[in-house]
Design a protein around this motif. Structure first.
Motif, mmCIF file in Angstrom:
data_model
loop_
_atom_site.group_PDB
_atom_site.id
_atom_site.type_symbol
_atom_site.label_atom_id
_atom_site.label_comp_id
_atom_site.label_asym_id
_atom_site.label_seq_id
_atom_site.Cartn_x
_atom_site.Cartn_y
_atom_site.Cartn_z
ATOM 1 N N GLN A 107 0.831 -1.204 0.000
ATOM 2 C CA GLN A 107 0.000 0.000 0.000
ATOM 3 C C GLN A 107 0.871 1.262 0.000
ATOM 4 O O GLN A 107 0.621 2.196 -0.763
ATOM 5 N N LEU A 108 1.886 1.293 0.856
ATOM 6 C CA LEU A 108 2.768 2.463 0.924
ATOM 7 C C LEU A 108 3.512 2.687 -0.395
ATOM 8 O O LEU A 108 3.620 3.825 -0.870
ATOM 9 N N TRP A 109 4.039 1.608 -0.977
ATOM 10 C CA TRP A 109 4.755 1.736 -2.243
ATOM 11 C C TRP A 109 3.820 2.148 -3.377
ATOM 12 O O TRP A 109 4.175 2.960 -4.227
ATOM 13 N N ARG A 110 2.625 1.592 -3.398
ATOM 14 C CA ARG A 110 1.643 1.953 -4.440
ATOM 15 C C ARG A 110 1.359 3.453 -4.378
ATOM 16 O O ARG A 110 1.394 4.149 -5.404
ATOM 17 N N GLU A 111 1.107 3.980 -3.200
ATOM 18 C CA GLU A 111 0.843 5.409 -3.036
ATOM 19 C C GLU A 111 2.063 6.250 -3.411
ATOM 20 O O GLU A 111 1.924 7.296 -4.059
ATOM 21 N N LEU A 112 3.238 5.800 -3.023
ATOM 22 C CA LEU A 112 4.463 6.528 -3.347
ATOM 23 C C LEU A 112 4.679 6.586 -4.857
ATOM 24 O O LEU A 112 4.982 7.648 -5.409
ATOM 25 N N ILE A 113 4.534 5.460 -5.535
ATOM 26 C CA ILE A 113 4.723 5.419 -6.987
ATOM 27 C C ILE A 113 3.749 6.365 -7.682
ATOM 28 O O ILE A 113 4.128 7.156 -8.552
ATOM 29 N N LEU A 114 2.477 6.314 -7.296
ATOM 30 C CA LEU A 114 1.473 7.191 -7.914
ATOM 31 C C LEU A 114 1.756 8.664 -7.631
ATOM 32 O O LEU A 114 1.685 9.499 -8.545
ATOM 33 N N ASP A 115 2.078 9.010 -6.399
ATOM 34 C CA ASP A 115 2.367 10.408 -6.057
ATOM 35 C C ASP A 115 3.581 10.919 -6.817
ATOM 36 O O ASP A 115 3.569 12.026 -7.364
ATOM 37 N N TYR A 116 4.634 10.116 -6.843
ATOM 38 C CA TYR A 116 5.858 10.535 -7.519
ATOM 39 C C TYR A 116 5.614 10.712 -9.022
ATOM 40 O O TYR A 116 6.000 11.727 -9.604
ATOM 41 N N CYS A 117 4.965 9.736 -9.636
ATOM 42 C CA CYS A 117 4.715 9.822 -11.082
ATOM 43 C C CYS A 117 3.822 11.007 -11.421
ATOM 44 O O CYS A 117 4.059 11.699 -12.409
ATOM 45 N N ARG A 118 2.816 11.281 -10.606
ATOM 46 C CA ARG A 118 1.925 12.402 -10.858
ATOM 47 C C ARG A 118 2.675 13.724 -10.753
ATOM 48 O O ARG A 118 2.575 14.579 -11.629
#
Length: 190
Positions: free
Chosen positions: A33-44
């Protein structure tokens, strides 16, 4: 707090166990969950649309703690983003992932609202006009490059827009591809 450029990394990014897939199910679920949110935030925030498993993606390693994600962990974290509907694998071997920031339907709604708000229904626009037109500056879809054609193919399924590919089969090789491809935004189907 550590940063990548101007992007502030979460505290767990400096915690070595988070760079190894955790064996305990509850811990692994939280980790994913933490990595999924991090990847999405960073890419956005960085306007990144494609992440390759074998590419040098800044989040996949942390030189400060000398840790890197394994191939298995990279695939698990990106697969979680795909499972949530916020990404799509671009190939059958799961080597490249198209990051959508939003779910496909949410992207469709954002672009259709933009079209309606700007009176562009029943217009024919080139991909380049949609992708980088000055009328799109400040809009959520400004700068959309890697996934615009993919999204319009999805919109076509819902009869909200049509992708017409090259509209002139006699177009010369000198004609830029973005000028030969158009999408017809159909007001009566929106």
């Amino acid at each position: 707090m550590q940063t990548l450029g101007e992007f502030k990394l979460p505290h767990f990014f400096n915690y070595p166990p988070y760079f190894t897939l955790q064996p305990v199910r509850d811990t692994r679920e939280k980790q994913i969950q933490l990595w999924r949110e991090l990847i999405l935030d960073y890419c956005r925030t960085q306007k990144i649309f494609v992440v390759g498993l074998d590419e040098d993606f800044p989040l996949f390693s942390n030189p400060v703690i000398e840790r890197s994600l394994s191939h298995e962990a990279r695939e698990a974290f990106l697969s979680a983003v795909v499972a949530e509907g916020r990404a799509e694998w671009l190939d059958k071997s799961h080597r490249k992932c198209l990051i959508l920031w939003h779910r496909i339907q949410d992207w469709a709604d954002l672009i259709i609202h933009f079209v309606k708000d700007n009176g562009l229904e029943d217009s024919v626009m080139t991909v380049e006009e949609i992708r980088s037109g000055s009328s799109l500056e400040g809009q959520v879809n400004f700068g959309l490059e890697s996934c615009l054609q993919y999204m319009f193919s999805i919109f076509s399924w819902g009869n909200r827009a049509s992708w017409n590919g090259p509209y002139d089969s006699n177009a010369s090789a000198e004609t830029p591809r973005t000028q030969r491809e158009a999408c017809n935004l159909q007001r009566d189907l929106c």
